[in-house]
Enzyme design. Structure first.
Site, PDB file in Angstrom:
ATOM      1  N   GLU A 292      33.357  -3.214 -16.992  1.00  0.00           N
ATOM      2  CA  GLU A 292      32.120  -3.821 -17.511  1.00  0.00           C
ATOM      3  C   GLU A 292      32.434  -5.108 -18.286  1.00  0.00           C
ATOM      4  O   GLU A 292      32.024  -5.288 -19.433  1.00  0.00           O
ATOM      5  CB  GLU A 292      31.324  -2.814 -18.364  1.00  0.00           C
ATOM      6  CG  GLU A 292      30.870  -1.627 -17.537  1.00  0.00           C
ATOM      7  CD  GLU A 292      29.741  -0.788 -18.149  1.00  0.00           C
ATOM      8  OE1 GLU A 292      29.404  -0.975 -19.324  1.00  0.00           O
ATOM      9  OE2 GLU A 292      29.207   0.057 -17.426  1.00  0.00           O
TER      10      GLU A 292
ATOM     11  N   GLU B 274      31.027   4.476 -12.094  1.00  0.00           N
ATOM     12  CA  GLU B 274      30.273   5.168 -13.149  1.00  0.00           C
ATOM     13  C   GLU B 274      28.864   5.399 -12.629  1.00  0.00           C
ATOM     14  O   GLU B 274      28.170   4.440 -12.261  1.00  0.00           O
ATOM     15  CB  GLU B 274      30.229   4.343 -14.437  1.00  0.00           C
ATOM     16  CG  GLU B 274      31.580   4.264 -15.129  1.00  0.00           C
ATOM     17  CD  GLU B 274      31.522   3.620 -16.514  1.00  0.00           C
ATOM     18  OE1 GLU B 274      30.453   3.657 -17.171  1.00  0.00           O
ATOM     19  OE2 GLU B 274      32.569   3.072 -16.920  1.00  0.00           O
TER      20      GLU B 274
HETATM   21  O1  AHR Z   1      30.152   6.238 -19.655  1.00  0.00           O
HETATM   22  C1  AHR Z   1      29.773   5.698 -20.864  1.00  0.00           C
HETATM   23  C2  AHR Z   1      29.860   4.174 -20.892  1.00  0.00           C
HETATM   24  O2  AHR Z   1      28.919   3.642 -20.020  1.00  0.00           O
HETATM   25  C3  AHR Z   1      31.152   3.563 -20.430  1.00  0.00           C
HETATM   26  O3  AHR Z   1      32.110   3.529 -21.436  1.00  0.00           O
HETATM   27  C4  AHR Z   1      30.745   2.178 -20.046  1.00  0.00           C
HETATM   28  O4  AHR Z   1      31.574   1.635 -19.060  1.00  0.00           O
HETATM   29  C5  AHR Z   1      29.315   2.356 -19.599  1.00  0.00           C
HETATM   30  O5  AHR Z   1      28.472   1.427 -20.174  1.00  0.00           O
END
Ligand code: AHR
Length: 494
Positions: free
Chosen positions: A173, A298
């Protein structure tokens, strides 16, 4: 009328097992307590890693595990997490609650966990606050076979043989917690950091670039234009939630919701299909041969934390609603398996849409766990395209197909069909027409609940669990399936 038609003869694309992958971050009680309890713990463990959690996760055949973050990855300095544990420096986990991170779970412990799980490690390196040298040395430390300073350090820390490491993320991210970068700036950094994350000997890294958040198609466009030649995978992050608040937290309870909350989350989960298609179309423009994989590293549901728990620990319960989101999301990934070749649920233990929840020495399996277990039949199987004609389920202005499905043929020639019914009121009949496959028997299991918010607790851990399914009958043309309301079923035809 609900009809599914499939033709086994046109099946050709492999469903990469890594679509059923996981993500575990140094966040809340995921790593500490959820996985790592330390060797001196009274909770049964192998070299500090919980036995109960490992044996549960082995049941769902975790193929790959992403670590150490997440936002934590771009604050993590791996050298703090090696050597004798009592000598490792502590740090503050600034992003996740400002708690002290003692670095007792580091590279050796992570690789040990992956060996215990029999899964591929996927390490995410630090671009946001780390140097090129630091990332380069991490890869060297883990994979260099021979004599050099990093390999010698690894040997001094008790592991003379290199590990095999394939999946390596170059930042996380980086448009947000990983450095607030523009895609133009990050693509340059990706090229630079990615170059010095070297291949040593037989070890070939599979480099994954930070991808877009949700529908930021510009990010994908720039990354593909500037760096596609240097990457094996491009990530995508999408969380299913009611509403994101300015501090990044989410609204809405994981368990206290009405039917509007049920269908809203299911409908938003289905948005994954549009994301994969649209990001995929951009990738096709630069990479028509689909050499670069889409890595959804994710995904999952994200609600307000459970009352009374730390607001930054992201601990949430998990209901039949999450099971439906897991099933429909897997159907989407299976359908697009020519491009989507890895996905990692956030997160494995005690955080967001978790597989298992722990409380001291207790552990429970969530409804999502059961979906992962039922869908594991698709891992590395050949995807059979399905045409699903479903009646609509409507409520509160949302309108979704009630039925979602996917299918594959495994190495033994067995046809596996997974499907779900998102309607919380109506049992439905599904006619499945099977072409190009002659089956003489069908068996199945079903995950079903009487309440939308049915979930497992430490007091009642088996409220939602799969049962034998007797609602599928072979007929001359295929299978007639009596799908209960709000259910997920897995059928095996042989
Ligand atoms: O999964 C929780 C968070 O969500 C992670 O650390 C981040 O990459 C995303 O914003």
């Amino acid at each position: 009328m609900n009809e599914i038609t499939l033709d086994v003869k046109i099946a050709k694309t492999k469903i990469d097992r890594n679509i059923y992958g996981h993500f575990a971050e140094h966040l809340g009680r995921c790593i500490y307590e959820g996985i790592w309890v330390g060797e001196d713990s009274s909770i049964p463990n192998v070299r500090g890693i919980r036995k109960d959690v490992v044996s549960a996760l082995r049941r769902i055949k975790v193929p790959v595990l992403r670590w150490p973050g997440g936002c934590f990855a771009d604050e993590y300095h791996w050298m703090d997490g090696i050597g004798p544990r009592q000598d490792r420096p502590s740090m503050v986990n600034t992003h996740w609650g400002g708690v002290v991170e003692n670095n007792h779970f580091g590279t050796h412990e992570f690789m040990d966990l992956c060996e215990q799980l029999d899964c591929e490690p996927y390490i995410c390196g630090n671009v946001g606050s780390g140097t090129v040298k630091e990332m380069s040395q991490w890869v060297e430390y883990v994979t260099f076979d021979g004599k050099n300073p990093m390999a010698d350090l690894r040997a001094a820390n008790g592991h003379s043989d290199p590990w095999r490491l394939k999946y390596f993320g170059v930042g996380n991210e980086n448009w947000g917690c990983g450095g607030r970068m523009t895609p133009e700036y990050y693509s340059d950094l990706y090229r630079q950091y990615g170059l010095y994350a070297r291949n040593y000997g037989e070890n070939k890294l599979y480099r994954i670039a930070c991808g877009a958040r949700n529908d930021d198609y510009h990010w994908t466009e720039v990354l593909m234009a500037k760096a596609a030649n240097y990457m094996d995978g491009l990530a995508l992050h999408y969380y299913t939630s009611v509403k994101r608040l300015p501090d990044g937290s989410r609204e809405g309870s994981a368990t206290q919701f009405d039917e509007a909350g049920w269908i809203e989350i299911i409908s938003k989960g289905l948005f994954m299909d549009e994301l994969v298609r649209k990001h995929g179309t951009i990738m096709d423009k630069y990479d028509p041969e689909k050499k670069v994989a889409m890595i959804v590293d994710e995904w999952g549901t994200w609600y307000a934390v459970e009352p009374g728990t730390h607001p930054r620990f992201l601990y949430q319960q998990n209901t039949m609603r999450d099971a439906i989101v897991a099933a429909t999301t897997f159907d989407i990934f299976n359908k697009h398996c020519d491009r989507v070749r890895m996905a990692n649920i956030a997160q494995t233990v005690n955080v967001l849409q978790a597989m298992v929840l722990t409380q001291g020495e207790k552990m429970l399996l969530t409804p999502s766990f059961h979906v992962f277990e039922m869908y594991a039949v698709h891992q590395d199987a050949t995807m059979v395209p399905v045409d699903v004609q479903s009646e609509r389920y409507e409520h509160a202005g949302y309108n979704v197909p009630a039925i979602s499905a996917s299918a594959s043929v495994d190495a033994d020639g067995k046809l596996n069909i997974t499907l779900s019914n998102a309607n919380p009121h109506k049992d439905v009949t599904v006619s499945l027409f099977v072409r190009g496959f002659k089956g003489s028997q069908v068996s199945g299991r079903v995950l079903h609940a009487e309440a939308m918010n049915a979930h497992n607790t430490f007091e009642n851990p088996n409220v939602v669990e799969p049962k034998t399914f007797n609602g599928a009958q072979l007929n001359g043309e295929g299978i007639e399936i009596a799908m209960p309301k709000m259910s997920v079923a897995a059928l095996a035809v042989s």
